[in-house]
Design a protein around this motif. Structure first.
Motif, PDB file in Angstrom:
ATOM      1  N   LYS A 162       0.825  -1.207   0.000  1.00 48.34           N
ATOM      2  CA  LYS A 162       0.000   0.000   0.000  1.00 48.34           C
ATOM      3  C   LYS A 162       0.865   1.265   0.000  1.00 48.34           C
ATOM      4  O   LYS A 162       0.521   2.243  -0.670  1.00 48.34           O
ATOM      5  CB  LYS A 162      -0.925  -0.022   1.221  1.00 48.34           C
ATOM      6  CG  LYS A 162      -1.938  -1.159   1.217  1.00 48.34           C
ATOM      7  CD  LYS A 162      -2.844  -1.096  -0.012  1.00 48.34           C
ATOM      8  CE  LYS A 162      -3.839  -2.233  -0.031  1.00 48.34           C
ATOM      9  NZ  LYS A 162      -4.690  -2.213  -1.244  1.00 48.34           N
ATOM     10  N   LEU A 163       1.973   1.244   0.770  1.00 48.08           N
ATOM     11  CA  LEU A 163       2.865   2.408   0.772  1.00 48.08           C
ATOM     12  C   LEU A 163       3.490   2.625  -0.601  1.00 48.08           C
ATOM     13  O   LEU A 163       3.673   3.767  -1.045  1.00 48.08           O
ATOM     14  CB  LEU A 163       3.951   2.221   1.830  1.00 48.08           C
ATOM     15  CG  LEU A 163       3.505   2.340   3.294  1.00 48.08           C
ATOM     16  CD1 LEU A 163       4.651   1.979   4.228  1.00 48.08           C
ATOM     17  CD2 LEU A 163       2.983   3.743   3.602  1.00 48.08           C
ATOM     18  N   SER A 164       3.826   1.514  -1.262  1.00 50.18           N
ATOM     19  CA  SER A 164       4.397   1.633  -2.605  1.00 50.18           C
ATOM     20  C   SER A 164       3.379   2.226  -3.570  1.00 50.18           C
ATOM     21  O   SER A 164       3.713   3.090  -4.397  1.00 50.18           O
ATOM     22  CB  SER A 164       4.857   0.262  -3.095  1.00 50.18           C
ATOM     23  OG  SER A 164       5.353   0.331  -4.407  1.00 50.18           O
ATOM     24  N   GLU A 165       2.128   1.791  -3.479  1.00 48.19           N
ATOM     25  CA  GLU A 165       1.081   2.354  -4.333  1.00 48.19           C
ATOM     26  C   GLU A 165       0.874   3.836  -4.038  1.00 48.19           C
ATOM     27  O   GLU A 165       0.699   4.655  -4.956  1.00 48.19           O
ATOM     28  CB  GLU A 165      -0.224   1.580  -4.129  1.00 48.19           C
ATOM     29  CG  GLU A 165      -0.170   0.143  -4.613  1.00 48.19           C
ATOM     30  CD  GLU A 165      -1.469  -0.598  -4.330  1.00 48.19           C
ATOM     31  OE1 GLU A 165      -2.408   0.046  -3.809  1.00 48.19           O
ATOM     32  OE2 GLU A 165      -1.531  -1.794  -4.634  1.00 48.19           O
ATOM     33  N   ALA A 166       0.889   4.186  -2.731  1.00 49.61           N
ATOM     34  CA  ALA A 166       0.713   5.597  -2.364  1.00 49.61           C
ATOM     35  C   ALA A 166       1.867   6.448  -2.884  1.00 49.61           C
ATOM     36  O   ALA A 166       1.665   7.574  -3.373  1.00 49.61           O
ATOM     37  CB  ALA A 166       0.597   5.718  -0.848  1.00 49.61           C
ATOM     38  N   ALA A 167       3.100   5.941  -2.783  1.00 47.28           N
ATOM     39  CA  ALA A 167       4.251   6.692  -3.279  1.00 47.28           C
ATOM     40  C   ALA A 167       4.174   6.904  -4.785  1.00 47.28           C
ATOM     41  O   ALA A 167       4.516   7.983  -5.302  1.00 47.28           O
ATOM     42  CB  ALA A 167       5.540   5.969  -2.912  1.00 47.28           C
ATOM     43  N   ASN A 168       3.724   5.881  -5.506  1.00 45.36           N
ATOM     44  CA  ASN A 168       3.589   6.024  -6.958  1.00 45.36           C
ATOM     45  C   ASN A 168       2.558   7.082  -7.323  1.00 45.36           C
ATOM     46  O   ASN A 168       2.747   7.864  -8.264  1.00 45.36           O
ATOM     47  CB  ASN A 168       3.216   4.688  -7.579  1.00 45.36           C
ATOM     48  CG  ASN A 168       4.334   3.664  -7.483  1.00 45.36           C
ATOM     49  OD1 ASN A 168       5.518   4.038  -7.450  1.00 45.36           O
ATOM     50  ND2 ASN A 168       3.985   2.386  -7.447  1.00 45.36           N
ATOM     51  N   LYS A 169       1.450   7.118  -6.569  1.00 47.36           N
ATOM     52  CA  LYS A 169       0.425   8.118  -6.860  1.00 47.36           C
ATOM     53  C   LYS A 169       0.898   9.521  -6.510  1.00 47.36           C
ATOM     54  O   LYS A 169       0.632  10.482  -7.232  1.00 47.36           O
ATOM     55  CB  LYS A 169      -0.849   7.775  -6.090  1.00 47.36           C
ATOM     56  CG  LYS A 169      -1.560   6.544  -6.609  1.00 47.36           C
ATOM     57  CD  LYS A 169      -2.876   6.309  -5.870  1.00 47.36           C
ATOM     58  CE  LYS A 169      -3.586   5.090  -6.439  1.00 47.36           C
ATOM     59  NZ  LYS A 169      -4.880   4.847  -5.728  1.00 47.36           N
ATOM     60  N   LEU A 170       1.619   9.655  -5.383  1.00 50.16           N
ATOM     61  CA  LEU A 170       2.118  10.977  -4.997  1.00 50.16           C
ATOM     62  C   LEU A 170       3.190  11.486  -5.951  1.00 50.16           C
ATOM     63  O   LEU A 170       3.345  12.694  -6.162  1.00 50.16           O
ATOM     64  CB  LEU A 170       2.683  10.919  -3.572  1.00 50.16           C
ATOM     65  CG  LEU A 170       1.654  10.728  -2.447  1.00 50.16           C
ATOM     66  CD1 LEU A 170       2.368  10.539  -1.110  1.00 50.16           C
ATOM     67  CD2 LEU A 170       0.701  11.912  -2.360  1.00 50.16           C
ATOM     68  N   SER A 171       3.970  10.572  -6.532  1.00 46.59           N
ATOM     69  CA  SER A 171       5.034  10.996  -7.448  1.00 46.59           C
ATOM     70  C   SER A 171       4.490  11.563  -8.745  1.00 46.59           C
ATOM     71  O   SER A 171       5.191  12.287  -9.450  1.00 46.59           O
ATOM     72  CB  SER A 171       5.960   9.812  -7.737  1.00 46.59           C
ATOM     73  OG  SER A 171       5.249   8.777  -8.414  1.00 46.59           O
ATOM     74  N   THR A 172       3.271  11.263  -9.099  1.00 45.60           N
ATOM     75  CA  THR A 172       2.684  11.783 -10.334  1.00 45.60           C
ATOM     76  C   THR A 172       2.282  13.240 -10.208  1.00 45.60           C
ATOM     77  O   THR A 172       2.155  13.938 -11.217  1.00 45.60           O
ATOM     78  CB  THR A 172       1.468  10.932 -10.730  1.00 45.60           C
ATOM     79  OG1 THR A 172       0.506  10.947  -9.667  1.00 45.60           O
ATOM     80  CG2 THR A 172       1.879   9.491 -11.013  1.00 45.60           C
ATOM     81  N   GLU A 173       2.052  13.701  -8.984  1.00 48.55           N
ATOM     82  CA  GLU A 173       1.675  15.087  -8.742  1.00 48.55           C
ATOM     83  C   GLU A 173       2.717  15.738  -7.836  1.00 48.55           C
ATOM     84  O   GLU A 173       2.826  15.362  -6.671  1.00 48.55           O
ATOM     85  CB  GLU A 173       0.296  15.164  -8.091  1.00 48.55           C
ATOM     86  CG  GLU A 173      -0.841  14.706  -8.978  1.00 48.55           C
ATOM     87  CD  GLU A 173      -1.086  15.684 -10.123  1.00 48.55           C
ATOM     88  OE1 GLU A 173      -0.683  16.871  -9.971  1.00 48.55           O
ATOM     89  OE2 GLU A 173      -1.654  15.271 -11.150  1.00 48.55           O
ATOM     90  N   PRO A 174       3.491  16.729  -8.323  1.00 48.74           N
ATOM     91  CA  PRO A 174       4.543  17.340  -7.491  1.00 48.74           C
ATOM     92  C   PRO A 174       3.995  18.031  -6.252  1.00 48.74           C
ATOM     93  O   PRO A 174       4.652  18.044  -5.207  1.00 48.74           O
ATOM     94  CB  PRO A 174       5.203  18.330  -8.445  1.00 48.74           C
ATOM     95  CG  PRO A 174       4.880  17.834  -9.815  1.00 48.74           C
ATOM     96  CD  PRO A 174       3.528  17.209  -9.717  1.00 48.74           C
ATOM     97  N   ASN A 175       2.799  18.602  -6.361  1.00 46.73           N
ATOM     98  CA  ASN A 175       2.237  19.332  -5.221  1.00 46.73           C
ATOM     99  C   ASN A 175       1.572  18.413  -4.198  1.00 46.73           C
ATOM    100  O   ASN A 175       1.228  18.861  -3.103  1.00 46.73           O
ATOM    101  CB  ASN A 175       1.220  20.368  -5.712  1.00 46.73           C
ATOM    102  CG  ASN A 175       1.875  21.446  -6.550  1.00 46.73           C
ATOM    103  OD1 ASN A 175       3.039  21.798  -6.302  1.00 46.73           O
ATOM    104  ND2 ASN A 175       1.153  21.954  -7.541  1.00 46.73           N
ATOM    105  N   ALA A 176       1.379  17.138  -4.537  1.00 49.43           N
ATOM    106  CA  ALA A 176       0.693  16.237  -3.619  1.00 49.43           C
ATOM    107  C   ALA A 176       1.517  15.967  -2.378  1.00 49.43           C
ATOM    108  O   ALA A 176       1.000  15.924  -1.261  1.00 49.43           O
ATOM    109  CB  ALA A 176       0.362  14.916  -4.332  1.00 49.43           C
TER     110      ALA A 176
END
Length: 261
Positions: A205-219
């Motif tokens: 789950k942390l890996s999935e969250a990191a991948n999603k956050l990396s797509t948006e710089p402001n996230a």
């Protein structure tokens, strides 16, 4: 002399009358609803009679009562050695009834004793083919196996075994402690496996969250500010928080450096 003879004759007559009445009364038998009478004529089987009033010929016919109700028989504790060489004491209870009165009287001398002895030997034989864990965890299966074997072997005696229940399996103190240690080790193993599975799922789950956050710089910045808000809400006098390098990139970028000049 005539008086003595007459008295003797009267006594003899009374005795004969009493014997005839007793003989006549012995010809009548009353069988209850759950009873049957196996009648023998001069030692040979004649018929099965009952329930109700049954008339037999005294001195020529004999009758043997048979109870058709279900018998609950306790099987004494038996010393059994399991397939994995563990000594245990096992007792059980069996439920059976007579369905053929003729076979129960003619084919076996004492069907109650015969069924009890057969149940004891069958209990030792069946349980000796299984390991201790199977005895403790699969009682229903063992009950069915013993019941089927007893029912097949007592069929020639006119007996129907309807149920068998294993009541107690007694272990010695050493074996009880060993089983307790085994159970404790099994619970520890399961706890470690569950903990490892939790860590693996959390990592996914942390890996999935990191991948999603990396797509948006402001996230990542929004998440950082939300974390600071949660920490500030706890009314701490001192707050230590990391300073992400992303915040400093804007300060040290070439564009900002030219503007300062």
């Amino acid at each position: 002399m005539d008086v003595v003879f007459n008295n003797t004759q009267q006594i003899f007559t009374v005795v004969v009358i009493i014997l005839l009445i007793a003989l006549l009364l012995s010809a009548f038998r009353i069988l209850r609803e759950y009873e049957r009478g196996v009648v023998f004529f001069l030692g040979r089987f004649d018929k099965v009679k009952g329930p109700g009033l049954v008339i037999i010929i005294p001195l020529i016919q004999q009758i043997v009562r048979v109870d058709l109700r279900t018998v609950v028989m306790d099987v004494p504790s038996q010393d059994v050695i399991s397939r994995d060489n563990v000594s245990v004491r096992v007792n059980a209870v069996i439920y059976f009834r007579v369905i053929d009165s003729q076979k129960a009287i003619i084919n076996v001398e004492n069907y109650l004793q015969a069924t009890s002895q057969l149940a004891q030997t069958t209990l030792r034989s069946v349980l000796g083919q299984h390991e201790l864990d199977e005895m403790l965890a699969s009682r229903e299966m063992l009950n069915i196996d013993i019941q089927e074997i007893l029912d097949a072997r007592t069929d020639g005696w006119g007996i129907k075994v309807s149920n068998v229940e294993i009541k107690h399996i007694d272990l010695n103190e050493t074996m009880i402690r060993a089983i307790a240690k085994q159970a404790e080790a099994e619970r520890t193993r399961r706890a470690k496996v569950i903990h490892a599975l939790g860590e693996m799922e959390a990592a996914e789950k942390l890996s999935e969250a990191a991948n999603k956050l990396s797509t948006e710089p402001n996230a990542i910045m929004l998440r950082y500010l939300q974390t600071l808000t949660e920490i500030a809400g706890e009314k701490n006098s001192t707050i230590l928080f990391p300073l992400p390098m992303e915040l400093l990139k804007g300060l040290f970028s070439p564009k900002n450096h030219d503007n300062k000049q």
